[in-house]
Design an enzyme around this catalytic site. Sequence first.
Site, PDB file in Angstrom:
ATOM      1  CB  CYS A   2      -0.473   0.710   1.547  1.00 18.85           C
ATOM      2  SG  CYS A   2      -2.611  -1.781   1.327  1.00 18.85           S
ATOM      3  NE  ARG A  27       4.404   1.818  -1.469  1.00 19.72           N
ATOM      4  CZ  ARG A  27       5.623   1.775   0.362  1.00 19.72           C
ATOM      5  NH1 ARG A  27       6.824   2.248   0.020  1.00 19.72           N
ATOM      6  NH2 ARG A  27       5.355   1.570   0.817  1.00 19.72           N
ATOM      7  CD1 TRP A  73      -0.032  -5.426  -3.940  1.00 20.72           C
ATOM      8  CD2 TRP A  73      -0.182  -6.286  -1.721  1.00 20.72           C
ATOM      9  NE1 TRP A  73       0.759  -7.221  -3.688  1.00 20.72           N
ATOM     10  CE2 TRP A  73       0.915  -6.774  -3.023  1.00 20.72           C
ATOM     11  CE3 TRP A  73       0.173  -7.263  -0.021  1.00 20.72           C
ATOM     12  CZ2 TRP A  73       0.811  -8.765  -2.402  1.00 20.72           C
ATOM     13  CZ3 TRP A  73       0.025  -8.331  -0.595  1.00 20.72           C
ATOM     14  CH2 TRP A  73       1.095  -9.361  -1.304  1.00 20.72           C
ATOM     15  CG  ASN A  99       1.327   0.374   4.108  1.00 21.78           C
ATOM     16  OD1 ASN A  99       1.445  -0.749   3.907  1.00 21.78           O
ATOM     17  ND2 ASN A  99       3.160   0.802   4.041  1.00 21.78           N
ATOM     18  N   GLY A 100      -0.278  -1.891   6.023  1.00 24.48           N
ATOM     19  CA  GLY A 100       0.583  -2.596   7.272  1.00 24.48           C
ATOM     20  C   GLY A 100      -0.638  -3.558   7.710  1.00 24.48           C
ATOM     21  CD  GLU A 477      17.820 -11.455  -9.222  1.00 28.31           C
ATOM     22  OE1 GLU A 477      17.659 -11.985  -8.103  1.00 28.31           O
ATOM     23  OE2 GLU A 477      17.003 -10.347  -9.140  1.00 28.31           O
ATOM     24  CE  LYS A 481      14.537  -9.116 -11.890  1.00 29.29           C
ATOM     25  NZ  LYS A 481      15.208  -8.788  -9.718  1.00 29.29           N
ATOM     26  CD  GLU A 484      11.720 -10.208 -10.177  1.00 25.31           C
ATOM     27  OE1 GLU A 484       9.710  -9.430  -9.886  1.00 25.31           O
ATOM     28  OE2 GLU A 484      12.426  -9.774 -10.018  1.00 25.31           O
ATOM     29  CG  HIS A 500      19.813 -35.693  -7.638  1.00 27.66           C
ATOM     30  ND1 HIS A 500      20.022 -37.161  -6.730  1.00 27.66           N
ATOM     31  CD2 HIS A 500      21.505 -34.825  -8.013  1.00 27.66           C
ATOM     32  CE1 HIS A 500      21.152 -37.342  -7.286  1.00 27.66           C
ATOM     33  NE2 HIS A 500      22.252 -35.718  -7.163  1.00 27.66           N
ATOM     34  CE  LYS A 598      12.189  -1.386  -6.147  1.00 27.82           C
ATOM     35  NZ  LYS A 598      13.125  -2.751  -6.973  1.00 27.82           N
TER      36      LYS A 598
HETATM   37  O1  M6R Z   1      13.726  -4.162  -0.542  1.00 32.99           O
HETATM   38  P1  M6R Z   1      14.460  -5.549  -0.179  1.00 32.99           P
HETATM   39  O2  M6R Z   1      15.611  -5.530  -0.735  1.00 32.99           O
HETATM   40  O3  M6R Z   1      14.014  -5.894   0.777  1.00 32.99           O
HETATM   41  O4  M6R Z   1      13.016  -6.385  -0.500  1.00 32.99           O
HETATM   42  C1  M6R Z   1      13.415  -7.850  -0.716  1.00 32.99           C
HETATM   43  C2  M6R Z   1      12.566  -8.547  -2.178  1.00 32.99           C
HETATM   44  O5  M6R Z   1      11.147  -8.346  -2.036  1.00 32.99           O
HETATM   45  C3  M6R Z   1      12.923  -7.988  -3.092  1.00 32.99           C
HETATM   46  O6  M6R Z   1      14.640  -8.035  -3.466  1.00 32.99           O
HETATM   47  C4  M6R Z   1      11.994  -8.681  -4.639  1.00 32.99           C
HETATM   48  O7  M6R Z   1      12.697 -10.159  -4.711  1.00 32.99           O
HETATM   49  C5  M6R Z   1      12.505  -7.701  -5.711  1.00 32.99           C
HETATM   50  N1  M6R Z   1      11.293  -6.722  -6.237  1.00 32.99           N
HETATM   51  C6  M6R Z   1      12.439  -9.217  -7.078  1.00 32.99           C
HETATM   52  O8  M6R Z   1      13.050  -8.691  -7.973  1.00 32.99           O
END
Ligand code: M6R
Length: 603
Positions: A2, A27, A73, A99-100, A477, A481, A484, A500, A598
């Site tokens: 949010c 966000r 969100w 937010n929370g 990673e 990428k 997502e 395995h 985000k």
């Molecule tokens: O803000 P942070 O680095 O703590 O966020 C952690 C993850 O939510 C963040 O790295 C997320 O996996 C990425 N946005 C993915 O691209």
Amino acid sequence: MCGIVGYTGKQQATPILLDGLSRLEYRGYDSSGIAVGSGNGIEVVKAKGRLAELYKRTGDRPEGTVGIGHTRWATHGAPDDANAHPHYSQDRTFAVVHNGIIENYLELRAFLSERGFTFLSETDTEIVPMLLEYYYNGNMLETIIKTRNKLKGSYALGILHAGDGGAFYALRKDSPLVIGLGEGENFIASDMPAVLTHTRRFIIPDEKEIAVITPNGVTVYNRNQEEIEKEIFVSDMSAADAEKDGFAHFMLKEIYEQPGAVKKTIHDRITPDGIRLDRVRLNGAEIDKVCIAACGSAYHAGEVGKYFIEKYARLPVETDLASEFRYRDPILSKNCLTVIVSQSGETADSLAALREAKRRGSRVLAIVNVVDSSIAREADDVLYTRAGPEIAVATTKGYTTQLAVLYLLGLQLAKDRGTVSDREYDALLGALKTLPEQLNRFIDDVNAQAQYLAGKYYPASDAYFIGRGCDWSAALEGALKLKEISYIHAEAYAAGELKHGTISLIEKNSLVLGIATQNDLREKTLSNIKEVRSRGAAVIGISDNPASIAAECDDVIALPETHAALTPVFTAAALQLFAYYVAAARGGDIDKPRNLAKSVTVE
Ligand code: M6R
């Protein structure tokens, strides 16, 4: 997660709130709304879906010069109009954005229902305006304190009360909130970029402090109801940092910003006398274990860090997903250094891991991008990544600058412990110094190939990323990428682990990305590439020695020659571009992928 904005001043609030919300879109959200106060009370307008829906519903109204806005969100209740914020109190004299998560909301809902309150949404938030109405005694500070004392969980709250002229109220606990200071106008926001076009001067309220915001000033009260002086933080971000600058998406812009961001992150930390890690109090010789806890890509950066620190500093390194860390009863001591890695500095699980580590007596070093974020403030020491604002949900420069800091940290630990030869230390420092320039050239060079490969492979329904050692970390990673932003199912496996179980999924035309950058592991990874290729997989190889794997791959991405330990930076850039162009070919919402946020400020 949010997003919150708030405004009070001489201008109409609606356009300012809508503009602020548009800057918080990154966000992640699924509905939005605003509440504006005027002599006629409070008017709330909200809408399910993208902000365009809210724009349609607002037009020029509501009129008024004070207001709060929200992008939601969904957590408690579906993403629909009723659950969108702001929420009114029953008599509509209060409106609240949140937010929370209010953890005890069911109990409070029952308490209020017994006293005649009727709820219109399924949210945890709606109990807040109802409690405010219930406790209201003519004194807003006392009313907010009574309400606050009932709440368990996390919150950043913006509160509007009818009849309070230009005033509105804000407070936070475990959720981010900043107060922006203008001339004859003031703001609140979940993060600074939302109001950077209006001000660069901010107050950051501490936990449970209450701010009363009027056009002419901001008064902050501590937990004991005493008025306190707050330090003013002047941001060095500019509004232009949060613009696309001619790029089709923030993600592409941020991929291209990586060389500059890495340079900014390392340049003054490598001095003629060696590494200088700001004011961090670190003595590698006294440390007997490193624990790295983080989420998502930041966790993947931690995985690269683990290989590096173990190899050069000869320290055992445990890596944890922050969401698991505190529940596994970790064994920590004062000689254990816990490293929390986070771009936003607000990730709820990472913040909780930090607190758990401190509670168990470990020293905590945070590697964070957002200055003065919660994690930065609560850690014993901070190393900032200096990537600048990262708007795209998929992290790029956030991740590579985390790698840069982890390399510096690992090398410093190695130096302190005497576990690295001068020759190796100099070689690594030399490679780090040239990294930004090399990365710049590499991104320029690999861009066209990434586009070509995306055109060839974008219809894939599954993709497997394999590698060994730090190539496996890079594979984690790369897979994240791709999945997502393109919504292609993608997994990363340690190359030796495939047989395995997972290899049973490989069939004709399965897409495999095989990463082979480490000399001592190359032959082994190559065998694993052969295993999938002989079962029909289409293989994209990624290597700094392309000739050594070309015969077993359909396509090869050639990485530049660099120190072997630094190859994950280049692998990341190549896989970011590949994921970006695949997602573009498939037509996804690249900067704001579905369901994602985000900054993940709830557990
Ligand atoms: O803000 P942070 O680095 O703590 O966020 C952690 C993850 O939510 C963040 O790295 C997320 O996996 C990425 N946005 C993915 O691209």
